[in-house]
Write an enzyme that holds these catalytic residues in place. Structure first.
Site, PDB file in Angstrom:
ATOM      1  N   ALA A  89       0.863  -1.187   0.000  1.00 47.96           N
ATOM      2  CA  ALA A  89       0.000   0.000   0.000  1.00 47.96           C
ATOM      3  C   ALA A  89       0.894   1.230   0.000  1.00 47.96           C
ATOM      4  CB  ALA A  89      -0.872  -0.019   1.255  1.00 47.96           C
ATOM      5  N   GLY A 109       0.451  -5.230   0.696  1.00 49.41           N
ATOM      6  CA  GLY A 109      -0.616  -5.278  -0.299  1.00 49.41           C
ATOM      7  C   GLY A 109      -0.111  -5.843  -1.623  1.00 49.41           C
ATOM      8  N   GLU A 118      -0.715  -9.311  -1.163  1.00 57.02           N
ATOM      9  CA  GLU A 118      -2.142  -9.617  -1.005  1.00 57.02           C
ATOM     10  C   GLU A 118      -2.855  -9.650  -2.364  1.00 57.02           C
ATOM     11  OE1 GLU A 118      -2.373  -6.537   2.052  1.00 57.02           O
ATOM     12  OE2 GLU A 118      -3.413  -8.001   3.319  1.00 57.02           O
ATOM     13  N   GLU A 178       3.835  -5.641   7.142  1.00 56.58           N
ATOM     14  CA  GLU A 178       2.993  -4.619   7.792  1.00 56.58           C
ATOM     15  C   GLU A 178       3.298  -4.481   9.279  1.00 56.58           C
ATOM     16  OE1 GLU A 178       1.982  -6.752   5.536  1.00 56.58           O
ATOM     17  OE2 GLU A 178       0.509  -5.854   4.184  1.00 56.58           O
TER      18      GLU A 178
HETATM   19  C1  3H9 Z   1       0.412  -2.412   3.308  1.00 58.84           C
HETATM   20  O1  3H9 Z   1       0.681  -2.897   2.257  1.00 58.84           O
HETATM   21  C2  3H9 Z   1      -0.954  -2.482   3.938  1.00 58.84           C
HETATM   22  C3  3H9 Z   1      -1.861  -3.479   3.302  1.00 58.84           C
HETATM   23  O2  3H9 Z   1      -1.710  -4.736   3.895  1.00 58.84           O
HETATM   24  C4  3H9 Z   1      -3.320  -3.156   3.520  1.00 58.84           C
HETATM   25  C5  3H9 Z   1      -3.858  -1.918   2.943  1.00 58.84           C
HETATM   26  C6  3H9 Z   1      -5.357  -1.805   3.133  1.00 58.84           C
HETATM   27  N1  3H9 Z   1       4.582   3.439   0.090  1.00 58.84           N
HETATM   28  O3  3H9 Z   1      13.324   1.788   0.670  1.00 58.84           O
HETATM   29  P1  3H9 Z   1      13.751   2.542  -0.531  1.00 58.84           P
HETATM   30  C7  3H9 Z   1       9.386   4.838  -1.104  1.00 58.84           C
HETATM   31  S1  3H9 Z   1       1.562  -1.552   4.197  1.00 58.84           S
HETATM   32  C8  3H9 Z   1       5.076   4.655  -0.221  1.00 58.84           C
HETATM   33  O4  3H9 Z   1      14.752   3.632  -0.349  1.00 58.84           O
HETATM   34  P2  3H9 Z   1      14.920   0.141  -1.562  1.00 58.84           P
HETATM   35  C9  3H9 Z   1      10.443   5.172  -0.064  1.00 58.84           C
HETATM   36  O5  3H9 Z   1       9.942   6.046   0.905  1.00 58.84           O
HETATM   37  C10 3H9 Z   1       3.011  -1.496   3.160  1.00 58.84           C
HETATM   38  N2  3H9 Z   1       6.385   4.874  -0.497  1.00 58.84           N
HETATM   39  O6  3H9 Z   1      14.257   1.566  -1.686  1.00 58.84           O
HETATM   40  C11 3H9 Z   1      11.505   5.800  -0.942  1.00 58.84           C
HETATM   41  O7  3H9 Z   1      11.087   7.127  -1.217  1.00 58.84           O
HETATM   42  P3  3H9 Z   1      12.155   8.302  -1.324  1.00 58.84           P
HETATM   43  C12 3H9 Z   1       3.759  -2.747   3.218  1.00 58.84           C
HETATM   44  C13 3H9 Z   1       7.211   3.824  -0.447  1.00 58.84           C
HETATM   45  O8  3H9 Z   1      15.176  -0.325  -2.931  1.00 58.84           O
HETATM   46  C14 3H9 Z   1      11.413   5.017  -2.244  1.00 58.84           C
HETATM   47  O9  3H9 Z   1      10.120   4.409  -2.230  1.00 58.84           O
HETATM   48  N3  3H9 Z   1       4.989  -2.606   2.463  1.00 58.84           N
HETATM   49  C15 3H9 Z   1       6.763   2.541  -0.119  1.00 58.84           C
HETATM   50  O10 3H9 Z   1      16.027   0.170  -0.566  1.00 58.84           O
HETATM   51  C16 3H9 Z   1      12.464   3.930  -2.363  1.00 58.84           C
HETATM   52  O11 3H9 Z   1      12.419   3.122  -1.192  1.00 58.84           O
HETATM   53  C17 3H9 Z   1       6.125  -2.240   3.028  1.00 58.84           C
HETATM   54  O12 3H9 Z   1       6.210  -2.026   4.206  1.00 58.84           O
HETATM   55  C18 3H9 Z   1       5.379   2.364   0.150  1.00 58.84           C
HETATM   56  N4  3H9 Z   1       4.870   1.167   0.461  1.00 58.84           N
HETATM   57  O13 3H9 Z   1      13.799  -0.802  -0.913  1.00 58.84           O
HETATM   58  C19 3H9 Z   1       7.307  -2.133   2.108  1.00 58.84           C
HETATM   59  N5  3H9 Z   1       7.821   1.695  -0.140  1.00 58.84           N
HETATM   60  O14 3H9 Z   1      13.037   7.922  -2.459  1.00 58.84           O
HETATM   61  C20 3H9 Z   1       8.091  -0.891   2.374  1.00 58.84           C
HETATM   62  C21 3H9 Z   1       8.891   2.438  -0.484  1.00 58.84           C
HETATM   63  O15 3H9 Z   1      11.305   9.510  -1.518  1.00 58.84           O
HETATM   64  N6  3H9 Z   1       9.172  -0.689   1.460  1.00 58.84           N
HETATM   65  N7  3H9 Z   1       8.532   3.712  -0.666  1.00 58.84           N
HETATM   66  O16 3H9 Z   1      12.885   8.291   0.010  1.00 58.84           O
HETATM   67  C22 3H9 Z   1      10.336  -1.347   1.522  1.00 58.84           C
HETATM   68  O17 3H9 Z   1      10.533  -2.239   2.310  1.00 58.84           O
HETATM   69  C23 3H9 Z   1      11.425  -0.898   0.587  1.00 58.84           C
HETATM   70  O18 3H9 Z   1      11.122   0.399   0.175  1.00 58.84           O
HETATM   71  C24 3H9 Z   1      11.618  -1.785  -0.668  1.00 58.84           C
HETATM   72  C25 3H9 Z   1      12.635  -1.083  -1.615  1.00 58.84           C
HETATM   73  C26 3H9 Z   1      12.172  -3.139  -0.231  1.00 58.84           C
HETATM   74  C27 3H9 Z   1      10.340  -1.966  -1.416  1.00 58.84           C
END
Ligand code: 3H9
Length: 694
Positions: free
Chosen positions: A63, A102, A105, A125
């Site tokens: 999400a 998500g 999901e 999450e």
């Molecule tokens: C969810 O899914 C809830 C659902 O179950 C239900 C809903 C109803 N959203 O980490 P990076 C941005 S909860 C918005 O440096 P990497 C991040 O801020 C979500 N932005 O890269 C950064 O921005 P900036 C569950 C996001 O290659 C840029 O992307 N998912 C999101 O080292 C690059 O990120 C998670 O918790 C997001 N979801 O790692 C996953 N994700 O450049 C969270 C990233 O402006 N994300 N950004 O600073 C991660 O674990 C890592 O970002 C990922 C990439 C492994 C994907």
């Protein structure tokens, strides 16, 4: 259709392509686009199956966390997932990169799932203080079993494709081009008339009714203080007890409750702060940096050895310098032993260890440092020694080499002044054990050039640290604030508290351990030495608060001598020592303080608010540029509980006015010398604002 999602056709297969850089997060546009794409595919009589795939570096990373805290926008993700699952035509998820939250999901709602071998799948999450809120807690146990779901959802740790296939999450692992292989897979589904398989129609069965309580008990220590893991367990239990539709309603309710919680707000703050911290206010995004291809490390002791490991782990060769052959050999032996331990646990391949060891060039000669791009000294913490070392480095190292000190207290400007290149000198303060701890305080001196500190920030990321840029002052950000906590705890011992009471209160607040258990572990002699070095600058009360001197004078340096504040058995289990209680009680008499009952609340307020007040001063002085820099330091270097967001975020959660009032209360109790509110807190509290809501 939205630009973030495209619908195209390849023969009788519909392809829904998501392109929402950087990580294909499920913004409203993406959710709406997926739904519209499906509608098109379902309505089109030529289409027999559909594929969902992503452009860019990854499948959907979840999400869009930036939308949390704002009013939810339709279509909601659980409804999009239901729409996918209810599609009369088979839908296949084709995954590369990371399918998270998500982003997993959605595939769980598809009828088939395939992924590249390098893909990772997870429901992280819980790390944001949430649970999977689009069916993850209801579908995963139905697909992969209750135990696997408990592990994956409460840990938040992703699994690789091979493991996901073993768990039954993936139908196939793809070797070649993902899109081409997904088309082949879809044709097979069509040709063999494979039915749409709805995960929601499967049963989730618990091996025994006690499995959930047993799991919570077994992980009690790991989950301590956090709300979300327990809610995740509840939701998975519900999947085994209620029909799917009912379970979805309950999952949604818990998700919304958690999303609004202080813990989730704090953990989301941590997520973004750890990414924001490397952006330095005032520097452009394209700020030039220097290339670091080789590093020199001075000192092969605990710190130097750990620092060397950080660089070779990232493939950067290190020249490791010591003054005596035996110290060099001892240092190398410790590094080898550390790696061998990891190999023995099966977490590192022998050949990788050999490669890393081969990247360390031991030497006794300063001359071997002449080609290094960055030299970090980790020698004895003494200004005269440091000055001598920097003088030597300045003559030997080529122009442009960055000279860094790993000092944890000393004045970088004074060190830089001994060189002819103060613009190339800075602090790089690693935390012990340097190869494990994530924090790196990069200290910019008054004359350090932006190119140099920007390089240190970049190299910090390269070696897997969370680098924070700070300015010069005694103890920088982390240790300067810690010193206030240490002082206040010392005063509380004099006034009526005991070490184990303070430790318990701080532990219950969420820290991994209290200050006295920590002191015993690190070695009390370190703090004692620092105290002696600073003795002349202490206030009369600080001088008289000499409990640590008394304990150290008895040779009790903590765990390594079998006793300190606590008594230790051969397994290093701590027990409170009546002798220390007596010593402290006697001390109170000697300094003329009548002991009183000190509540846990007072302990927490005095320990934490004294740090917050110092943090505010650090902000006012510009030692840290933003409150988030301070939070990141405390989260990554000192075990501040992530679900409280760091000291400055925590202050806002408590309410700065409340913190301010407590500071005034302790000013009256302890003295203005120790508890004068910082003007920043005073102003913000007066305006009804917080550090983050200025
Ligand atoms: C969810 O899914 C809830 C659902 O179950 C239900 C809903 C109803 N959203 O980490 P990076 C941005 S909860 C918005 O440096 P990497 C991040 O801020 C979500 N932005 O890269 C950064 O921005 P900036 C569950 C996001 O290659 C840029 O992307 N998912 C999101 O080292 C690059 O990120 C998670 O918790 C997001 N979801 O790692 C996953 N994700 O450049 C969270 C990233 O402006 N994300 N950004 O600073 C991660 O674990 C890592 O970002 C990922 C990439 C492994 C994907």
């Amino acid at each position: 259709m939205s630009e973030a999602v495209r619908f195209s056709k390849e023969g009788n297969i519909g392809i829904i392509t998501i392109n929402n850089p950087p990580v294909n997060a499920l913004s409203q546009a993406v959710r709406a686009g997926i739904r519209t794409g499906l509608e098109k595919g379902i309505a089109d009589n030529d289409i027999a199956a559909m594929i969902i795939l992503c452009e860019g570096r990854t499948f959907i990373a979840g999400a869009d966390i930036r939308e949390f805290g704002k009013p939810p926008l339709e279509p909601y993700l659980p409804d999009v997932c239901k729409f996918i699952e209810d599609s009369p035509k088979p839908v296949i998820a084709a995954i590369h990169g990371t399918a998270l939250g998500g982003g997993l999901e959605i595939p769980l709602s598809c009828h088939f799932r395939i992924a590249t071998a390098a893909a990772k799948l997870g429901l992280p999450e819980v790390k944001l203080g949430l649970l999977p809120g689009a069916g993850g807690t209801q579908r995963l146990p139905r697909l992969a079993g209750v135990h696997a779901a408990l592990e994956m959802i409460t840990s938040g740790v992703p699994v690789n494709a091979a493991r996901a296939k073993d768990m039954g999450i993936l139908d196939a692992i793809i070797e070649g081009d993902l899109k081409a292989e997904a088309l082949i897979f879809a044709k097979k589904v069509i040709n063999e008339k494979l039915p749409v398989r709805k995960v929601s129609e499967r049963q989730a069965k618990a091996d025994s009714p006690s499995v959930f309580d047993d799991f919570a008990k077994a992980n009690a220590r790991k989950f301590r203080g956090a709300i979300a893991p327990f809610k995740c367990i509840d939701a998975i239990r519900i999947a085994t007890e209620l029909p799917f539709a009912e379970g979805m309603k309950r999952e949604r309710a818990i998700f919304l409750e958690l999303q609004a919680s202080d813990q989730s707000r704090a953990l989301r703050h941590v997520f973004f702060s750890e990414r924001e911290v490397v952006r330095i206010p005032g520097l452009p995004d394209d700020q030039p940096t220097r290339e670091i291809r080789s590093v020199g490390v001075l000192g092969a002791g605990t710190m130097g050895g750990g620092i060397a490991m950080c660089f070779v782990n990232a493939g950067i060769p290190v020249v490791l310098l010591e003054v005596k052959q035996e110290m060099l050999e001892k240092g190398l032996a410790v590094i080898r032993k550390n790696y061998a331990g990891t190999v023995a646990k099966g977490k590192l391949k022998q050949e990788v260890m050999d490669k890393r060891m081969s990247l360390i060039k031991p030497t006794l000669s300063y001359n071997d440092l002449k080609d290094a791009d960055l030299v970090i000294e980790a020698v004895f913490e003494d200004m005269a020694v440091k000055k001598e070392v920097f003088g030597k480095l300045d003559t030997i190292c080529r122009p442009g080499t960055i000279l860094a000190s790993n000092t944890s207290y000393l004045n970088i400007d004074e060190i830089a002044a001994t060189t002819k290149r103060p613009q190339d000198v800075m602090g790089m303060h690693f935390f012990s054990p340097a190869n494990v701890m994530r924090l790196l305080e990069n200290v910019r001196g008054a004359k350090t050039s932006p190119e140099v500190y920007a390089t240190a920030m970049k190299v910090g990321r390269t070696i897997g640290k969370v680098p924070v840029l700070v300015g010069v002052c005694d103890g920088f950000v982390g240790n300067r604030m810690l010193a206030k906590r240490t002082r206040e705890c010392g005063f509380m011992l004099e006034e009526g508290a005991l070490p184990w009471q303070i430790d318990k209160a701080i532990y219950n607040f969420g820290f991994p351990m209290g200050p006295y258990a920590m002191g015993d572990m690190a070695g009390l002699d370190i703090g004692w030495r620092n105290r002696k070095a600073k003795f002349d600058s202490l206030t009369p009360r600080e001088k008289a608060c000499n409990i640590i001197d008394k304990i150290c004078e008895m040779g009790r340096f903590g765990q390594k001598t079998g006793s300190g504040f606590y008594q230790y058995d051969e397994k290093r289990n701590a027990t409170p020592d009546p002798m220390i209680e007596e010593l402290i009680t006697r001390h109170s008499q000697e300094v003329g303080i009548t002991r009183r009952n000190i509540t846990d609340q007072e302990i927490i307020e005095r320990a934490i608010y004294s740090m917050i007040n110092e943090g505010a001063k650090i902000l006012e002085e510009g030692i840290a540029a933003r409150p988030l820099d301070i939070d990141v330091v405390w989260l990554n270097g000192y075990g501040f509980p992530a679900y409280l967001g760091g000291p400055m975020f925590y202050a806002d959660t408590v309410g700065l006015k409340k913190v301010y009032d407590a500071i005034l209360k302790y000013r009256d109790l302890v003295g203005t010398e120790y508890w004068t509110p910082s003007p920043l807190i005073e102003r913000l509290a007066g305006e009804g604002k917080g550090f983050y809501s200025k």
